[in-house]
Design a protein around this motif. Structure first.
Motif, PDB file in Angstrom:
ATOM      1  N   SER A 187       1.241   0.387  33.940  1.00 12.82           N
ATOM      2  CA  SER A 187       0.864   1.800  34.015  1.00 12.82           C
ATOM      3  C   SER A 187       2.001   2.653  34.547  1.00 12.82           C
ATOM      4  O   SER A 187       2.234   3.771  34.068  1.00 12.82           O
ATOM      5  CB  SER A 187      -0.380   1.968  34.890  1.00 12.82           C
ATOM      6  N   ALA A 188       2.715   2.129  35.548  1.00 14.72           N
ATOM      7  CA  ALA A 188       3.827   2.886  36.131  1.00 14.72           C
ATOM      8  C   ALA A 188       5.152   2.623  35.427  1.00 14.72           C
ATOM      9  O   ALA A 188       6.154   3.244  35.798  1.00 14.72           O
ATOM     10  CB  ALA A 188       3.964   2.543  37.615  1.00 14.72           C
ATOM     11  N   GLN A 189       5.164   1.702  34.448  1.00 13.55           N
ATOM     12  CA  GLN A 189       6.369   1.369  33.680  1.00 13.55           C
ATOM     13  C   GLN A 189       7.503   0.928  34.609  1.00 13.55           C
ATOM     14  O   GLN A 189       8.627   1.440  34.549  1.00 13.55           O
ATOM     15  CB  GLN A 189       6.805   2.561  32.817  1.00 13.55           C
ATOM     16  N   LEU A 190       7.194  -0.031  35.454  1.00 13.83           N
ATOM     17  CA  LEU A 190       8.177  -0.561  36.392  1.00 13.83           C
ATOM     18  C   LEU A 190       8.925  -1.724  35.758  1.00 13.83           C
ATOM     19  O   LEU A 190       8.468  -2.336  34.793  1.00 13.83           O
ATOM     20  CB  LEU A 190       7.485  -1.015  37.685  1.00 13.83           C
ATOM     21  N   THR A 191      10.084  -2.041  36.319  1.00 12.70           N
ATOM     22  CA  THR A 191      10.953  -3.081  35.774  1.00 12.70           C
ATOM     23  C   THR A 191      10.718  -4.413  36.480  1.00 12.70           C
ATOM     24  O   THR A 191      10.070  -4.481  37.536  1.00 12.70           O
ATOM     25  CB  THR A 191      12.421  -2.667  35.920  1.00 12.70           C
TER      26      THR A 191
END
Length: 347
Positions: A187-191
């Motif tokens: 959802s937060a488009q984290l790596t």
């Protein structure tokens, strides 16, 4: 007064105290007044500030690169039991954990299988699975149930659903932890690098605050670690209000308060050295191997082989240039061998 040293010794003094007193008499104390102006101010040698190897092993693993990670130590008990059970029952680890792992791929003379996960660009899905497994072992093999109210899910719920009565007793499964982390990351488009930093902050919190991650607090601790890691690692950080849109029932004030407590418990130490990051990455890979969480393997194609060769050549040229620059600045006695002497110009 001044430079004199005095102490009171009891009749039943330890022989160590007497030896220490003799050493103090033989080695007088040097003050700043004794240092001459020629020598300048006394500076401690760097070797005196470094931790010895035996002390480094006992240091905080999230700060020191030579200290063993907590999650890998907690997982060893289960790994040894699995290996012993497999040996006694004559059952392979692959068939016991997952039938699909029986078709494990191995490299041959004609085909080379490699995964797409590196220390600089880890595989996102595999890294999240490994981090979730590390948290699972933290909860399962915890020493006690030490916690703080700010992380208690019943006092600070993440949803409006009623918290079960046994929420502090039942350990969560690996799949539940993985789904919770995967939802936040997608959802937060984290790596994937953010997931490794999350685990570093989590273990640093457990060490600094002297607490345990347990069924009643694991969600809020993981959320706080992800929140802080995303702000430190990613250039475009996710705001607290964005997490409130992912977790619909949590308020911004609660997120701010949890973040503030998390930073205070970390003593505002958010630095993650490259050596510590690399250690956690390779320990996560070791954890994956011990639990048969294989990284996705693909045959090495011509295009990827050319890309790897180009990257290797670029790094090799870079290190050569750095070596030449260092040689120009100074030449040590070890590097004198093999250096051609320039011919003298006679006028």
């Amino acid at each position: 007064m001044g430079g004199s040293v005095s102490c009171c010794i009891s009749p039943g003094e330890s022989p160590k105290i007497h030896r220490r007193e003799v050493e103090l008499e033989e080695c007088p104390i040097t003050t700043t007044e004794d240092v001459s102006e020629d020598t300048g101010t006394y500076l401690q040698h760097i070797s005196d500030r470094e931790l010895p190897d035996e002390l480094a092993q006992e240091a905080n693993p999230s700060d020191h690169p030579r200290a063993s990670t907590l999650f890998l130590n907690k997982s060893q008990t289960d790994v040894r039991e699995k290996r012993k059970s497999n040996y006694l029952n004559h059952v392979s680890v692959q068939s016991e954990m997952s039938p699909g792992l029986l078709s494990k791929k191995y490299s041959s003379c004609s085909t080379i299988f490699i995964d797409d996960s590196t220390v600089s660009q880890p595989n996102l899905k595999s890294t999240i699975k490994c981090v979730a497994l590390a948290i699972y072992y933290h909860i399962k093999n915890r020493d006690s149930n030490r916690s703080l109210d700010i992380f208690d899910e019943k006092k600070h719920p993440l949803s409006r659903e009623k918290v079960p009565d046994d929420y502090s007793v039942v350990d969560p499964e690996h799949k539940l932890i993985y789904r919770f982390i995967r939802t936040l990351f997608s959802s937060a488009q984290l790596t994937a690098e953010c997931a490794i930093v999350t685990l570093v902050y989590l273990e640093r919190l457990l060490t600094y605050a002297e607490m345990d991650i347990c069924p009643c607090n694991w969600k809020r601790i993981v959320l706080g670690a992800i929140l802080l890691a995303s702000k430190v690692w990613d250039d475009q950080a996710v705001w607290n209000v964005d997490y409130c849109q992912i977790l619909k029932d949590i308020t911004v004030e609660d997120m701010n308060e949890m973040e503030r407590h998390f930073l205070e418990l970390l003593q505002f130490n958010i630095n993650v050295p490259a050596s510590v990051y690399a250690k956690y990455y390779f320990d996560l890979r070791s954890l994956a191997d011990d639990n048969n969480l294989s990284f996705p393997l693909e045959p090495l194609s011509n295009k990827r082989a050319q890309k790897l060769e180009a990257i290797s050549r670029l790094c090799e040229d870079k290190y050569k240039d750095l070596g030449k620059a260092a040689m120009r600045r100074s030449i040590s006695a070890d590097n004198l061998v093999g250096i051609k002497n320039s011919q003298a110009v006679l006028s």
